[in-house]
Design a protein around this motif. Structure first.
Motif, short mmCIF file in Angstrom:
data_model
loop_
_atom_site.label_atom_id
_atom_site.label_comp_id
_atom_site.label_asym_id
_atom_site.label_seq_id
_atom_site.Cartn_x
_atom_site.Cartn_y
_atom_site.Cartn_z
N ALA A 150 -23.07 54.69 141.14
CA ALA A 150 -24.54 54.71 141.22
C ALA A 150 -25.03 54.41 142.64
O ALA A 150 -25.95 55.07 143.15
CB ALA A 150 -25.12 53.70 140.22
N PHE A 151 -24.44 53.42 143.32
CA PHE A 151 -24.83 53.11 144.70
C PHE A 151 -24.52 54.27 145.63
O PHE A 151 -25.30 54.56 146.57
CB PHE A 151 -24.13 51.84 145.17
CG PHE A 151 -24.75 50.57 144.65
CD1 PHE A 151 -26.12 50.35 144.77
CD2 PHE A 151 -23.98 49.59 144.06
CE1 PHE A 151 -26.70 49.17 144.31
CE2 PHE A 151 -24.54 48.41 143.59
CZ PHE A 151 -25.91 48.21 143.71
N ASP A 153 -24.48 57.43 144.86
CA ASP A 153 -25.48 58.48 144.61
C ASP A 153 -26.82 58.13 145.25
O ASP A 153 -27.51 59.00 145.83
CB ASP A 153 -25.63 58.66 143.10
CG ASP A 153 -26.55 59.82 142.75
OD1 ASP A 153 -26.23 60.96 143.12
OD2 ASP A 153 -27.60 59.57 142.10
N LEU A 154 -27.23 56.86 145.19
CA LEU A 154 -28.48 56.44 145.81
C LEU A 154 -28.41 56.54 147.33
O LEU A 154 -29.43 56.81 148.01
CB LEU A 154 -28.82 55.01 145.39
CG LEU A 154 -29.31 54.82 143.95
CD1 LEU A 154 -29.43 53.34 143.63
CD2 LEU A 154 -30.64 55.53 143.74
N LYS A 157 -29.33 59.99 148.27
CA LYS A 157 -30.71 60.40 147.99
C LYS A 157 -31.75 59.56 148.73
O LYS A 157 -32.95 59.91 148.70
CB LYS A 157 -30.96 60.32 146.49
CG LYS A 157 -30.12 61.30 145.69
CD LYS A 157 -30.40 61.18 144.20
CE LYS A 157 -29.55 62.16 143.41
NZ LYS A 157 -29.78 62.07 141.95
N SER A 158 -31.37 58.44 149.31
CA SER A 158 -32.31 57.56 150.01
C SER A 158 -31.82 57.32 151.43
O SER A 158 -31.07 56.37 151.70
CB SER A 158 -32.47 56.23 149.27
OG SER A 158 -32.90 56.44 147.92
N GLN A 162 -29.67 54.06 153.16
CA GLN A 162 -28.31 54.60 153.01
C GLN A 162 -27.26 53.56 153.40
O GLN A 162 -26.23 53.44 152.74
CB GLN A 162 -28.18 55.85 153.88
CG GLN A 162 -26.83 56.55 153.71
CD GLN A 162 -26.74 57.83 154.52
OE1 GLN A 162 -27.61 58.10 155.37
NE2 GLN A 162 -25.71 58.61 154.27
N PHE A 165 -26.99 50.83 150.54
CA PHE A 165 -26.36 51.38 149.33
C PHE A 165 -24.89 51.71 149.56
O PHE A 165 -24.04 51.51 148.66
CB PHE A 165 -27.11 52.64 148.89
CG PHE A 165 -28.43 52.35 148.24
CD1 PHE A 165 -28.60 51.26 147.40
CD2 PHE A 165 -29.53 53.20 148.46
CE1 PHE A 165 -29.82 51.01 146.80
CE2 PHE A 165 -30.75 52.94 147.85
CZ PHE A 165 -30.90 51.84 147.03
N SER A 169 -21.78 50.10 147.52
CA SER A 169 -20.83 51.00 146.83
C SER A 169 -19.39 50.67 147.23
O SER A 169 -18.50 50.62 146.36
CB SER A 169 -21.16 52.45 147.18
OG SER A 169 -20.22 53.33 146.61
#
Length: 282
Positions: A150-151, A153-154, A157-158, A162, A165, A169
Motif C-alpha cells: 500500500a505504501f 502504491d501511494l 500516486k503522491s 513520495q 511513503f 514501504s
C-alpha cells in the motif's frame, strides 16, 4: 317283430363273444389287445436293509474340523491364562492400595519416570503456546506485507509525499522479511518439540507402562510363590509357581533395562533442543 328278434339275437351273440371276468382281470382294455402289466426297468431298486459301505478315504471336512477344534482349544487356553493373570494382578493392586502387600520399588528409576512425565506436560504447554504465537504472528507478517504494497502504491500516486511513503514501504518490507525468517524458525521449533513430545516421549512412556505392568505381575507371582512354599515345598504347584515367578522376573528385568536405555536416548534428544531454539535463526 322280425326286426326286433334279430336285434335281440345279435346282442346275445355279442355277449357270448365277450371274455369272462377272470380273463379280463389280467388284461387292459383300451380298444386293442390286452397285454400283461410289467414294472418299469428304469427305477433302481435299493436294498435298504443292507449296511452302507464305510468310506476308506479321509474327508477334507474332517481335517478342517480338527483344525478348527485345535484353534478353539488354543483360544480357550489363552483366555484361561489371561483370566488368571488378570485376577492375580488385580488382587496385587488392591492389596498394595490396602497396604497388605509389598511392592518392588526402584526409587531412582521411578523418580526419573515421574520427572519425565512432568517434562512432557511442560513441553506440551510450550508446544501449545508456540503454535498459538506462530498463528498470530503469521497474520502480523501478512498485514506488514500488505502495508508495504500500500505504501509503495501511494508513493507512485503522491509525488509530494513520495519520499515518506517509499521509506515506510521499505521498512515494512524489511519487517516482513525478518518476520518470515522468524516464522520459519518457529515452524522448525514446533516440528522438533512435536516429535519429541508425541513420538519420542510417547514411545518411552509406552515402554514404561509395559514395565509397570510387568512389575505388578512380578509381585503377584512372587506373592503366590511365597504363600505356596511353606505349605507344599515339594508339590507340583510349587514348581509351577517357581517357573511362573522366574519367567516374570526375567521379563521385569528386561523391561527395566529397556526403560533405562530409552530414557538415556531421550535425554540426548532433549539436549538437541538447545540448538533449535525459535530465536536462534533470526
Amino acid at each position: 317283430m322280425a326286426h326286433s328278434m334279430q336285434t335281440e339275437r345279435s346282442i346275445h351273440e355279442m355277449l357270448k363273444d365277450t371274455p369272462s371276468m377272470n380273463e379280463s382281470g389280467s388284461a387292459i382294455h383300451s380298444g386293442t389287445e390286452g397285454r400283461p402289466f410289467m414294472p418299469p426297468n428304469s427305477l433302481p431298486l435299493h436294498n435298504h436293509s443292507a449296511p452302507a459301505t464305510p468310506m476308506t478315504q479321509t474327508s477334507p471336512i474332517n481335517g478342517m474340523e480338527s483344525g478348527l477344534l485345535r484353534t478353539g482349544v488354543s483360544k480357550i487356553d489363552s483366555i484361561k491364562n489371561w483370566s488368571i493373570s488378570t485376577y492375580k494382578c488385580t488382587r496385587q493392586i488392591m492389596l498394595e492400595k490396602l497396604g497388605k502387600s509389598q511392592r518392588t520399588v526402584d526409587s531412582e528409576l521411578e523418580a526419573q519416570i515421574e520427572q519425565l512425565r512432568e517434562t512432557q506436560r511442560k513441553y506440551l504447554s510450550i508446544l501449545r503456546l508456540t503454535r498459538a504465537f506462530s498463528s498470530h504472528f503469521q497474520h502480523v507478517v501478512g498485514a506488514q506485507h500488505s502495508l508495504a504494497e500500500a505504501f509503495a502504491d501511494l508513493a507512485q500516486k503522491s509525488p509530494e509525499l513520495q519520499e515518506e511513503f517509499t521509506c515506510n514501504s521499505e521498512t515494512q518490507r524489511n519487517l516482513t522479511k525478518n518476520g518470515e525468517l522468524l516464522l520459519s524458525s518457529l515452524n522448525f521449533f514446533i516440528s522438533s518439540v512435536n516429535t519429541l513430545c508425541n513420538k519420542t516421549i510417547d514411545d518411552t512412556l509406552l515402554t514404561i507402562r509395559q514395565y509397570e505392568t510387568a512389575r505388578v505381575e512380578f509381585d503377584a507371582y512372587r506373592m503366590d510363590l511365597e504363600s505356596t512354599k511353606p505349605e507344599l515345598p515339594q508339590s507340583p504347584f510349587t514348581e509351577e509357581a517357581q517357573k511362573n515367578f522366574s519367567h516374570h522376573k526375567e521379563l521385569y528385568e528386561k523391561l527395566r533395562a529397556d526403560v533405562a536405555v530409552k530414557m538415556q536416548f531421550l535425554d540426548e534428544n532433549r539436549l538437541y533442543l538447545k540448538f533449535v531454539g525459535p530465536m536462534r535463526c533470526v
